[in-house]
Design a protein around this motif. Structure first.
Motif, PDB file in Angstrom:
ATOM      1  N   PRO A 141      -9.959  -6.976   6.656  1.00 35.94           N
ATOM      2  CA  PRO A 141      -9.059  -6.024   7.305  1.00 35.94           C
ATOM      3  C   PRO A 141      -9.476  -5.744   8.751  1.00 35.94           C
ATOM      4  N   GLY A 142      -8.476  -5.494   9.575  1.00 36.71           N
ATOM      5  CA  GLY A 142      -8.736  -5.211  10.984  1.00 36.71           C
ATOM      6  C   GLY A 142      -7.896  -4.045  11.478  1.00 36.71           C
ATOM      7  N   ALA A 199     -14.855  -3.030   9.587  1.00 37.58           N
ATOM      8  CA  ALA A 199     -15.664  -1.917  10.093  1.00 37.58           C
ATOM      9  C   ALA A 199     -16.629  -1.416   9.026  1.00 37.58           C
ATOM     10  N   MET A 241      -2.992  -2.271   9.518  1.00 38.27           N
ATOM     11  CA  MET A 241      -2.150  -3.365   8.991  1.00 38.27           C
ATOM     12  C   MET A 241      -1.365  -4.032  10.124  1.00 38.27           C
ATOM     13  N   SER A 259     -10.194   4.366   7.538  1.00 40.71           N
ATOM     14  CA  SER A 259     -10.563   3.345   8.537  1.00 40.71           C
ATOM     15  C   SER A 259      -9.933   3.674   9.887  1.00 40.71           C
ATOM     16  N   ALA A 263     -13.068   2.870  11.863  1.00 43.72           N
ATOM     17  CA  ALA A 263     -13.108   1.604  12.616  1.00 43.72           C
ATOM     18  C   ALA A 263     -13.383   1.877  14.101  1.00 43.72           C
TER      19      ALA A 263
HETATM   20  N1  SAH Z   1      -6.098   4.100   3.059  1.00 39.62           N
HETATM   21  C1  SAH Z   1      -6.756   3.200   3.987  1.00 39.62           C
HETATM   22  C2  SAH Z   1      -5.764   2.348   4.744  1.00 39.62           C
HETATM   23  C3  SAH Z   1      -5.005   1.381   3.859  1.00 39.62           C
HETATM   24  S1  SAH Z   1      -4.005   0.302   4.810  1.00 39.62           S
HETATM   25  C4  SAH Z   1      -7.596   4.011   4.970  1.00 39.62           C
HETATM   26  O1  SAH Z   1      -7.446   5.226   5.073  1.00 39.62           O
HETATM   27  O2  SAH Z   1      -8.447   3.395   5.600  1.00 39.62           O
HETATM   28  C5  SAH Z   1      -5.067  -1.070   5.016  1.00 39.62           C
HETATM   29  C6  SAH Z   1      -5.464  -1.212   6.482  1.00 39.62           C
HETATM   30  O3  SAH Z   1      -6.569  -0.367   6.776  1.00 39.62           O
HETATM   31  C7  SAH Z   1      -5.935  -2.594   6.861  1.00 39.62           C
HETATM   32  O4  SAH Z   1      -4.850  -3.455   7.119  1.00 39.62           O
HETATM   33  C8  SAH Z   1      -6.719  -2.298   8.119  1.00 39.62           C
HETATM   34  O5  SAH Z   1      -5.853  -2.091   9.223  1.00 39.62           O
HETATM   35  C9  SAH Z   1      -7.356  -0.969   7.770  1.00 39.62           C
HETATM   36  N2  SAH Z   1      -8.724  -1.126   7.255  1.00 39.62           N
HETATM   37  C10 SAH Z   1      -9.155  -0.848   6.017  1.00 39.62           C
HETATM   38  N3  SAH Z   1     -10.480  -1.068   5.903  1.00 39.62           N
HETATM   39  C11 SAH Z   1     -10.901  -1.488   7.119  1.00 39.62           C
HETATM   40  C12 SAH Z   1     -12.153  -1.866   7.651  1.00 39.62           C
HETATM   41  N4  SAH Z   1     -13.278  -1.849   6.922  1.00 39.62           N
HETATM   42  N5  SAH Z   1     -12.210  -2.261   8.951  1.00 39.62           N
HETATM   43  C13 SAH Z   1     -11.101  -2.275   9.722  1.00 39.62           C
HETATM   44  N6  SAH Z   1      -9.902  -1.923   9.284  1.00 39.62           N
HETATM   45  C14 SAH Z   1      -9.782  -1.527   7.994  1.00 39.62           C
END
Ligand code: SAH
Length: 270
Positions: free
Chosen positions: A231-232, A206, A177, A126, A130
């Motif tokens: 999640p953001g 996203a 996060m 993400s 994102a």
């Molecule tokens: N391993 C994951 C991250 C895990 S930590 C990766 O690589 O994406 C979790 C964080 O990822 C969330 O708090 C948010 O900040 C982000 N996240 C995960 N999915 C998301 C999404 N669909 N849109 C926006 N942020 C996202």
């Protein structure tokens, strides 16, 4: 003792699920899902991906559950080791990429210590998806030649852990996060010399049809982003403003969306 000595063990695949849209899993990840005996999956892995699995496969959810204690990392490790001990092929499905704030490294350490074979199948994190889905390039010729990805999770408690002097010099700063710590993050960056006019984008959900982007500046975003849901991902830097120009993702509720100066939902009315 060699791995061969444990040939009765199954194998664990740590598979990146991508950010949400099921089509964003890799071809390899999808094949492993279809072949695995056991799927151990997280909250951030889109459950729609389970439709790609074999009918005979067993599905174990290890994400947060409402009104129930969350499954601890130790319990997850135990499940992986036990299932591998039964000779199962396991797909450990994680949101985004397994090695980006996904505790994939910790799980590999446990598997290695037990000499259980594993493979890592990277996913679209993400931290890249994102910004991409909000029309924010993380690099751009002459504007940003680097980007930094950090967690905002520990910011409140471990003030000294975060190297703010370094972070203010990142061209594009991507914070995972971090939405709950947004006031602390913006305050610290400004205190350490980041221009309050620096553009900021917050991208929620996203690649889901409910995706939403809120745009502002380091000085204004806390007032603008009042109802951010999880999640953001936060994107800080000149390029965050590119979303005004380059946003492309069409969400389902686009037609109901009002676009205001302060709060831009980056959808287009078709
Ligand atoms: N391993 C994951 C991250 C895990 S930590 C990766 O690589 O994406 C979790 C964080 O990822 C969330 O708090 C948010 O900040 C982000 N996240 C995960 N999915 C998301 C999404 N669909 N849109 C926006 N942020 C996202």
């Amino acid at each position: 003792m060699s791995v061969e000595a444990y040939h009765n063990y199954g194998k664990v695949y740590l598979v990146g699920a991508g950010p949400g849209d099921p089509e964003l899993i890799t071809v390899k990840g999808a094949r492993i899902l279809s072949e695995a005996d056991t799927i151990v999956y997280d909250r951030l892995a889109n459950p729609e991906l389970l439709s790609m699995t074999s009918e005979k496969s067993e599905h174990i959810y290890v994400g947060k559950r409402p009104d129930k204690p969350s499954v601890s990392q130790e319990q997850i490790n135990h499940i992986l080791v036990t299932k591998a001990g039964e000779g199962k092929t396991i797909a450990r499905l994680k949101g985004g990429d397994p090695f980006v704030f996904g505790r994939g490294g910790e799980e590999c350490e446990v598997l290695r210590s037990k000499e259980i074979p594993y493979e890592v199948v990277p996913g679209i994190s993400s931290s890249l998806a994102a910004p991409a889905y909000a029309g924010i390039p993380v690099t751009h010729r002459k504007v940003a030649r680097s980007f930094t990805v950090v967690t905002g999770h520990t910011i409140k408690n471990t003030e000294t852990f975060t190297n703010w002097e370094h972070l203010v010099h990142s061209d594009t700063l991507v914070v995972l996060m971090g939405t709950r710590s947004l006031p602390q993050i913006t305050e610290k960056l400004i205190k350490h010399g980041k221009d309050p006019q620096t553009p900021v984008g917050i991208v929620e959900k996203a690649s889901y049809s409910s995706q939403r982007t809120t745009l502002g500046t380091l000085g204004t975003i806390v007032d603008e982003a009042t109802d951010i849901s999880s999640p953001g991902t936060i994107v800080i830097g000149e390029l965050a403003a590119k979303s005004h120009e380059l946003a492309w993702f069409q969400t389902e509720d686009a037609k109901e969306t009002t676009v205001s100066n302060s709060r831009l939902r980056t959808q287009f009315v078709g």
